[in-house]
Design a protein around this motif. Sequence first.
Motif, PDB file in Angstrom:
ATOM      1  N   THR A  29       6.264   5.188   8.494  1.00 18.73           N
ATOM      2  CA  THR A  29       7.183   5.656   7.456  1.00 18.73           C
ATOM      3  C   THR A  29       8.585   5.086   7.608  1.00 18.73           C
ATOM      4  O   THR A  29       9.175   4.608   6.661  1.00 18.73           O
ATOM      5  CB  THR A  29       7.245   7.192   7.454  1.00 18.73           C
ATOM      6  OG1 THR A  29       5.916   7.683   7.231  1.00 18.73           O
ATOM      7  CG2 THR A  29       8.162   7.708   6.381  1.00 18.73           C
ATOM      8  N   ILE A  31       0.868  -1.170   0.000  1.00 21.27           N
ATOM      9  CA  ILE A  31       0.000   0.000   0.000  1.00 21.27           C
ATOM     10  C   ILE A  31       0.904   1.219   0.000  1.00 21.27           C
ATOM     11  O   ILE A  31       1.567   1.509   0.983  1.00 21.27           O
ATOM     12  CB  ILE A  31      -0.942  -0.003   1.222  1.00 21.27           C
ATOM     13  CG1 ILE A  31      -1.789  -1.266   1.219  1.00 21.27           C
ATOM     14  CG2 ILE A  31      -1.808   1.234   1.225  1.00 21.27           C
ATOM     15  CD1 ILE A  31      -2.591  -1.466   2.484  1.00 21.27           C
ATOM     16  N   ALA A  32       0.939   1.943  -1.121  1.00 23.72           N
ATOM     17  CA  ALA A  32       1.913   3.010  -1.286  1.00 23.72           C
ATOM     18  C   ALA A  32       1.434   4.365  -0.792  1.00 23.72           C
ATOM     19  O   ALA A  32       2.206   5.123  -0.246  1.00 23.72           O
ATOM     20  CB  ALA A  32       2.312   3.112  -2.753  1.00 23.72           C
ATOM     21  N   PRO A  38       8.704  -0.270   8.492  1.00 21.30           N
ATOM     22  CA  PRO A  38       7.632  -0.981   7.799  1.00 21.30           C
ATOM     23  C   PRO A  38       7.038  -2.158   8.571  1.00 21.30           C
ATOM     24  O   PRO A  38       6.002  -2.678   8.182  1.00 21.30           O
ATOM     25  CB  PRO A  38       8.293  -1.453   6.505  1.00 21.30           C
ATOM     26  CG  PRO A  38       9.752  -1.435   6.774  1.00 21.30           C
ATOM     27  CD  PRO A  38       9.986  -0.373   7.816  1.00 21.30           C
ATOM     28  N   ASN A  85      -2.762   7.636   7.502  1.00 25.91           N
ATOM     29  CA  ASN A  85      -2.107   6.388   7.100  1.00 25.91           C
ATOM     30  C   ASN A  85      -3.086   5.293   6.651  1.00 25.91           C
ATOM     31  O   ASN A  85      -2.782   4.117   6.741  1.00 25.91           O
ATOM     32  CB  ASN A  85      -1.196   5.873   8.216  1.00 25.91           C
ATOM     33  CG  ASN A  85      -1.961   5.481   9.471  1.00 25.91           C
ATOM     34  OD1 ASN A  85      -3.107   5.863   9.657  1.00 25.91           O
ATOM     35  ND2 ASN A  85      -1.317   4.735  10.333  1.00 25.91           N
ATOM     36  N   GLY A 120      -4.493   3.248   3.821  1.00 21.81           N
ATOM     37  CA  GLY A 120      -4.064   2.945   2.459  1.00 21.81           C
ATOM     38  C   GLY A 120      -5.127   2.369   1.564  1.00 21.81           C
ATOM     39  O   GLY A 120      -5.106   2.573   0.353  1.00 21.81           O
ATOM     40  N   ARG A 121      -6.091   1.638   2.124  1.00 18.58           N
ATOM     41  CA  ARG A 121      -7.118   0.999   1.303  1.00 18.58           C
ATOM     42  C   ARG A 121      -8.340   0.708   2.150  1.00 18.58           C
ATOM     43  O   ARG A 121      -8.225   0.432   3.340  1.00 18.58           O
ATOM     44  CB  ARG A 121      -6.575  -0.296   0.714  1.00 18.58           C
ATOM     45  CG  ARG A 121      -7.452  -0.877  -0.380  1.00 18.58           C
ATOM     46  CD  ARG A 121      -6.799  -2.074  -1.033  1.00 18.58           C
ATOM     47  NE  ARG A 121      -7.381  -3.279  -0.456  1.00 18.58           N
ATOM     48  CZ  ARG A 121      -6.758  -4.430  -0.314  1.00 18.58           C
ATOM     49  NH1 ARG A 121      -5.498  -4.550  -0.673  1.00 18.58           N
ATOM     50  NH2 ARG A 121      -7.361  -5.464   0.207  1.00 18.58           N
ATOM     51  N   ASN A 147      -2.017   7.165   0.569  1.00 13.62           N
ATOM     52  CA  ASN A 147      -3.228   7.287   1.379  1.00 13.62           C
ATOM     53  C   ASN A 147      -4.459   7.456   0.497  1.00 13.62           C
ATOM     54  O   ASN A 147      -4.379   8.028  -0.579  1.00 13.62           O
ATOM     55  CB  ASN A 147      -3.128   8.506   2.291  1.00 13.62           C
ATOM     56  CG  ASN A 147      -2.112   8.325   3.378  1.00 13.62           C
ATOM     57  OD1 ASN A 147      -1.914   7.224   3.861  1.00 13.62           O
ATOM     58  ND2 ASN A 147      -1.465   9.398   3.768  1.00 13.62           N
ATOM     59  N   ARG A 158      -1.417   1.782   6.337  1.00 13.58           N
ATOM     60  CA  ARG A 158      -0.046   1.761   5.828  1.00 13.58           C
ATOM     61  C   ARG A 158       0.937   1.606   6.986  1.00 13.58           C
ATOM     62  O   ARG A 158       0.690   2.094   8.083  1.00 13.58           O
ATOM     63  CB  ARG A 158       0.280   3.058   5.087  1.00 13.58           C
ATOM     64  CG  ARG A 158      -0.349   3.185   3.739  1.00 13.58           C
ATOM     65  CD  ARG A 158       0.152   4.398   2.959  1.00 13.58           C
ATOM     66  NE  ARG A 158       0.218   5.634   3.738  1.00 13.58           N
ATOM     67  CZ  ARG A 158       1.318   6.116   4.307  1.00 13.58           C
ATOM     68  NH1 ARG A 158       2.461   5.501   4.231  1.00 13.58           N
ATOM     69  NH2 ARG A 158       1.280   7.249   4.973  1.00 13.58           N
ATOM     70  N   ARG A 213       2.642  -0.649  12.691  1.00  9.59           N
ATOM     71  CA  ARG A 213       1.503   0.220  12.408  1.00  9.59           C
ATOM     72  C   ARG A 213       1.029   0.715  13.766  1.00  9.59           C
ATOM     73  O   ARG A 213       0.164   0.124  14.383  1.00  9.59           O
ATOM     74  CB  ARG A 213       0.407  -0.543  11.677  1.00  9.59           C
ATOM     75  CG  ARG A 213       0.777  -0.839  10.233  1.00  9.59           C
ATOM     76  CD  ARG A 213      -0.040  -2.004   9.705  1.00  9.59           C
ATOM     77  NE  ARG A 213       0.224  -2.258   8.309  1.00  9.59           N
ATOM     78  CZ  ARG A 213       1.231  -3.002   7.862  1.00  9.59           C
ATOM     79  NH1 ARG A 213       2.077  -3.547   8.696  1.00  9.59           N
ATOM     80  NH2 ARG A 213       1.387  -3.192   6.574  1.00  9.59           N
TER      81      ARG A 213
END
Length: 79
Positions: free
Chosen positions: A59, A6-7, A62, A39, A41-42, A9, A56, A65
């Motif tokens: 930053t 997920i790149a 990774p 944050n 993403g989907r 927002n 996501r 969350r």
Amino acid sequence: GSDDIIAGNVSKYIVLPAGYCGQPRKGHLIFDACFESGNLGRVDHVSEFEYDLFIRPDTCNPRFRVWFNFTVENVKESQ
């Protein structure tokens, strides 16, 4: 699938039920995370009262969350 990277927002993303055609109505939620520290993403629509949210990763790390920061608009009273 859920393993996709997920790149970015979501930005004023209107979630419509599968097969729905027409203008969004009250209760078709609008998700937004296009702001600093957002944050989300989907978003996948499951049912009127259920959504799958994909956050996501942080930053600089990774694997984590740590927070959930997004807004939701266009809710109806019973929702």
